[in-house]
Design a protein around this motif. Structure first.
Motif, PDB file in Angstrom:
ATOM      1  N   LYS A 194     -44.024   6.391 -12.522  1.00 26.17           N
ATOM      2  CA  LYS A 194     -44.389   6.622 -11.135  1.00 26.17           C
ATOM      3  C   LYS A 194     -45.123   7.954 -11.011  1.00 26.17           C
ATOM      4  CE  LYS A 194     -42.499   2.863  -9.594  1.00 26.17           C
ATOM      5  NZ  LYS A 194     -43.354   1.763  -9.090  1.00 26.17           N
ATOM      6  N   GLN A 195     -45.904   8.063  -9.955  1.00 27.39           N
ATOM      7  CA  GLN A 195     -46.638   9.305  -9.732  1.00 27.39           C
ATOM      8  C   GLN A 195     -45.660  10.472  -9.636  1.00 27.39           C
ATOM      9  OE1 GLN A 195     -48.941   9.323  -6.134  1.00 27.39           O
ATOM     10  NE2 GLN A 195     -50.116  11.127  -6.702  1.00 27.39           N
ATOM     11  N   GLY A 196     -45.925  11.521 -10.409  1.00 27.29           N
ATOM     12  CA  GLY A 196     -45.054  12.692 -10.407  1.00 27.29           C
ATOM     13  C   GLY A 196     -44.016  12.698 -11.507  1.00 27.29           C
ATOM     14  N   ASP A 197     -43.891  11.593 -12.257  1.00 31.43           N
ATOM     15  CA  ASP A 197     -42.932  11.574 -13.366  1.00 31.43           C
ATOM     16  C   ASP A 197     -43.392  12.529 -14.470  1.00 31.43           C
ATOM     17  OD1 ASP A 197     -41.448   9.734 -12.041  1.00 31.43           O
ATOM     18  OD2 ASP A 197     -41.906   8.036 -13.346  1.00 31.43           O
ATOM     19  N   TYR A 240     -47.468  15.857 -15.778  1.00 33.54           N
ATOM     20  CA  TYR A 240     -46.904  14.812 -14.930  1.00 33.54           C
ATOM     21  C   TYR A 240     -47.891  13.656 -14.765  1.00 33.54           C
ATOM     22  CZ  TYR A 240     -43.646  18.548 -13.614  1.00 33.54           C
ATOM     23  OH  TYR A 240     -42.721  19.555 -13.638  1.00 33.54           O
ATOM     24  N   ALA A 241     -47.362  12.502 -14.402  1.00 32.39           N
ATOM     25  CA  ALA A 241     -48.208  11.332 -14.157  1.00 32.39           C
ATOM     26  C   ALA A 241     -48.960  11.527 -12.845  1.00 32.39           C
ATOM     27  CB  ALA A 241     -47.356  10.062 -14.092  1.00 32.39           C
ATOM     28  N   PRO A 242     -50.291  11.436 -12.858  1.00 33.89           N
ATOM     29  CA  PRO A 242     -51.052  11.645 -11.622  1.00 33.89           C
ATOM     30  C   PRO A 242     -51.041  10.442 -10.684  1.00 33.89           C
ATOM     31  CG  PRO A 242     -52.540  11.180 -13.432  1.00 33.89           C
ATOM     32  CD  PRO A 242     -51.169  11.238 -14.026  1.00 33.89           C
ATOM     33  N   THR A 243     -50.608   9.285 -11.183  1.00 33.88           N
ATOM     34  CA  THR A 243     -50.595   8.081 -10.361  1.00 33.88           C
ATOM     35  C   THR A 243     -49.580   7.088 -10.924  1.00 33.88           C
ATOM     36  OG1 THR A 243     -51.988   6.316  -9.452  1.00 33.88           O
ATOM     37  CG2 THR A 243     -52.411   6.974 -11.718  1.00 33.88           C
ATOM     38  N   ASN A 244     -49.257   6.075 -10.156  1.00 31.07           N
ATOM     39  CA  ASN A 244     -48.399   5.002 -10.661  1.00 31.07           C
ATOM     40  C   ASN A 244     -49.163   4.214 -11.723  1.00 31.07           C
ATOM     41  OD1 ASN A 244     -46.566   5.765  -8.652  1.00 31.07           O
ATOM     42  ND2 ASN A 244     -47.341   4.247  -7.215  1.00 31.07           N
ATOM     43  N   GLY A 245     -48.474   3.847 -12.773  1.00 33.35           N
ATOM     44  CA  GLY A 245     -49.189   3.089 -13.796  1.00 33.35           C
ATOM     45  C   GLY A 245     -48.354   2.795 -15.018  1.00 33.35           C
ATOM     46  N   ASP A 272     -53.849   2.689 -14.205  1.00 30.41           N
ATOM     47  CA  ASP A 272     -53.496   2.772 -12.785  1.00 30.41           C
ATOM     48  C   ASP A 272     -53.089   1.383 -12.299  1.00 30.41           C
ATOM     49  OD1 ASP A 272     -53.269   3.139 -10.088  1.00 30.41           O
ATOM     50  OD2 ASP A 272     -55.214   4.126  -9.828  1.00 30.41           O
ATOM     51  N   ASP A 287     -52.391   0.304  -9.418  1.00 32.49           N
ATOM     52  CA  ASP A 287     -52.887  -0.071  -8.097  1.00 32.49           C
ATOM     53  C   ASP A 287     -54.388  -0.335  -8.097  1.00 32.49           C
ATOM     54  OD1 ASP A 287     -50.310   0.300  -6.948  1.00 32.49           O
ATOM     55  OD2 ASP A 287     -50.655   2.464  -6.912  1.00 32.49           O
TER      56      ASP A 287
END
Length: 286
Positions: A64-67, A155-160, A184, A186
């Motif tokens: 997830k974004q922010g992980d 950190y992860a910049p986006t969900n993916g 990504d 999405d």
């Protein structure tokens, strides 16, 4: 004998009708098997150089974004940050000293006009301005050192989805060199390549139906988001001795070029996961 001819004629007419019907359907609703699932690939790139001390993500895992993905040894960057803080405190102290010396000279000049030369007053003022600039520079160095320290955690910049992860604890990463690919989640779309002759009357927002080779029992619905405006020219590239490369072709055959079309899918079934590179068939409804 006549009956046999009549039956043969009826069969030929039926076959012709079916073929014509399929031709009309294909002409009015272009179809291609040359489709592929695509998505935006985010290259995870560290902003600082160092040794990896922790890896929190796994290959082919969803994030997830922010992980937090991995962490770089922060020791040297902590030292640089503390050094920058000390330099800032020193600059602030020198500024206070310069201001005190200038104020003392100004007070003396007020009590006894002419007691302090004008050149001395100018030098003291310049010293204060220099000290102010040094404080601002020290603050900027502190901000830079703090950023570099923060950059040791990636950190992860986006969900993916993390894919092709070869990073291990102890690996040395270099600033601005990609080390991990993040798909990504999405941004998935299906890209199909249609013959230029099939695209007459096709427009964005037209409905498209997509069938994946991996899930050929499920028909997905979407709409055309865009139609490509150009493709690479095969002839005319520079070859040996700076001469153009021209591919030989048959004068009586003109092959239709393939134009890319992007299809954005609507809602997907819960049990269907899109993966970059999957083969797809696309049918456009004008």
């Amino acid at each position: 004998m006549i009956k046999r001819y009549l039956i043969t004629l009826l069969l030929l007419c039926s076959a012709g009708t079916v073929i014509f019907s399929y031709y009309q359907s294909y002409t009015n609703n272009p179809w291609t098997r040359d489709g592929q699932v695509s998505a935006h690939i985010v290259s995870i790139t560290p902003r600082v150089t160092g040794q990896v001390i922790n890896v929190y993500a796994e290959d082919n895992s969803q994030v997830k974004q922010g992980d937090l993905l991995f962490e770089i040894d922060p020791s040297i960057y902590k030292a640089s940050y503390h050094k920058a803080l000390a330099t800032k405190r020193q600059a602030v102290a020198l500024l206070a000293k310069a201001k005190n010396e200038e104020q003392r000279a100004l007070n003396l000049e007020k009590r006894t006009p002419g007691a302090v030369p004008v050149l001395t007053l100018n030098n003291l003022n310049n010293a204060v301005e220099t000290a102010v600039a040094n404080v601002e520079l020290a603050k900027a160095n502190v901000e830079e050192a703090k950023l570099n320290l923060d950059y040791t955690k990636v950190y992860a910049p986006t969900n993916g989805y993390i894919t092709n992860l070869n990073l291990r604890v102890g690996s040395q990463v270099v600033a601005n060199s990609p080390v991990v690919a993040l798909i990504d989640e999405d941004s998935f779309w299906v890209e199909g390549y249609f013959k230029e002759t099939d695209l007459v009357g096709v427009n964005p927002q037209d409905t498209a139906y997509v069938t994946l080779m991996m899930h050929n029992d499920v028909q997905l619905k979407g709409e055309i988001k865009s139609i490509g405006y150009g493709i690479a020219k095969q002839d005319g590239s520079t070859g040996q001795a700076l001469l153009p490369n021209v591919n030989p072709n048959f004068q009586w055959i003109r092959l239709a070029q393939r134009i890319p079309i992007k299809v954005k899918l609507d809602e997907l079934p819960d049990n269907l996961q899109l993966r970059v590179g999957m083969t797809a068939s696309i049918k456009i409804i004008k």
